[in-house]
Design a protein around this motif. Structure first.
Motif, PDB file in Angstrom:
ATOM      1  N   LYS A   4       1.281   5.401  -7.909  1.00  0.00           N
ATOM      2  CA  LYS A   4       2.365   4.701  -8.580  1.00  0.00           C
ATOM      3  C   LYS A   4       1.766   3.619  -9.488  1.00  0.00           C
ATOM      4  O   LYS A   4       1.030   2.757  -9.032  1.00  0.00           O
ATOM      5  N   TYR A   5       2.073   3.688 -10.766  1.00  0.00           N
ATOM      6  CA  TYR A   5       1.555   2.721 -11.728  1.00  0.00           C
ATOM      7  C   TYR A   5       2.577   1.622 -11.963  1.00  0.00           C
ATOM      8  O   TYR A   5       3.768   1.869 -11.996  1.00  0.00           O
ATOM      9  N   HIS A   6       2.065   0.444 -12.143  1.00  0.00           N
ATOM     10  CA  HIS A   6       2.920  -0.695 -12.449  1.00  0.00           C
ATOM     11  C   HIS A   6       3.084  -0.766 -13.962  1.00  0.00           C
ATOM     12  O   HIS A   6       2.106  -0.810 -14.700  1.00  0.00           O
ATOM     13  N   GLN A   7       4.295  -0.771 -14.417  1.00  0.00           N
ATOM     14  CA  GLN A   7       4.552  -0.838 -15.847  1.00  0.00           C
ATOM     15  C   GLN A   7       4.504  -2.296 -16.290  1.00  0.00           C
ATOM     16  O   GLN A   7       5.196  -3.150 -15.745  1.00  0.00           O
TER      17      GLN A   7
END
Length: 88
Positions: A4-7
């Motif tokens: 999961k990438y942090h925007q």
């Protein structure tokens, strides 16, 4: 397992840049003793000619950003106080 990438938003980037300028401004204000020059405690300004010009300009721009930030929030606080008194 998915990662999961942090925007990162543009607001976060500007906030980080602002904080960096404010921190650098406080550091440069103390290190270069600008307060002493402002209140005429030092009459002679010493410029280090060995220091690169870009570092000198970056320090003074950071101090200017610090003063802009302080005056902005000071005026915001004054407006809040004046508005609060008008409602009383």
């Amino acid at each position: 397992m998915a990662v999961k990438y942090h925007q990162i938003s543009l607001k976060d980037i500007f906030s980080d840049c602002r904080d960096m300028f404010i921190d650098d401004g406080v550091y440069a204000f103390i290190r270069r003793e600008i307060g002493h020059y402002m209140f005429l405690q030092n009459q002679y300004v010493f410029f280090d000619f060995e220091e690169p010009l870009i570092f000198f300009l970056a320090d003074y721009m950071a101090v200017m950003a610090l003063f802009v930030w302080v005056s902005h929030y000071f005026s915001k606080g004054l407006r809040y106080i004046i508005q609060k008194r008008k409602t009383i």
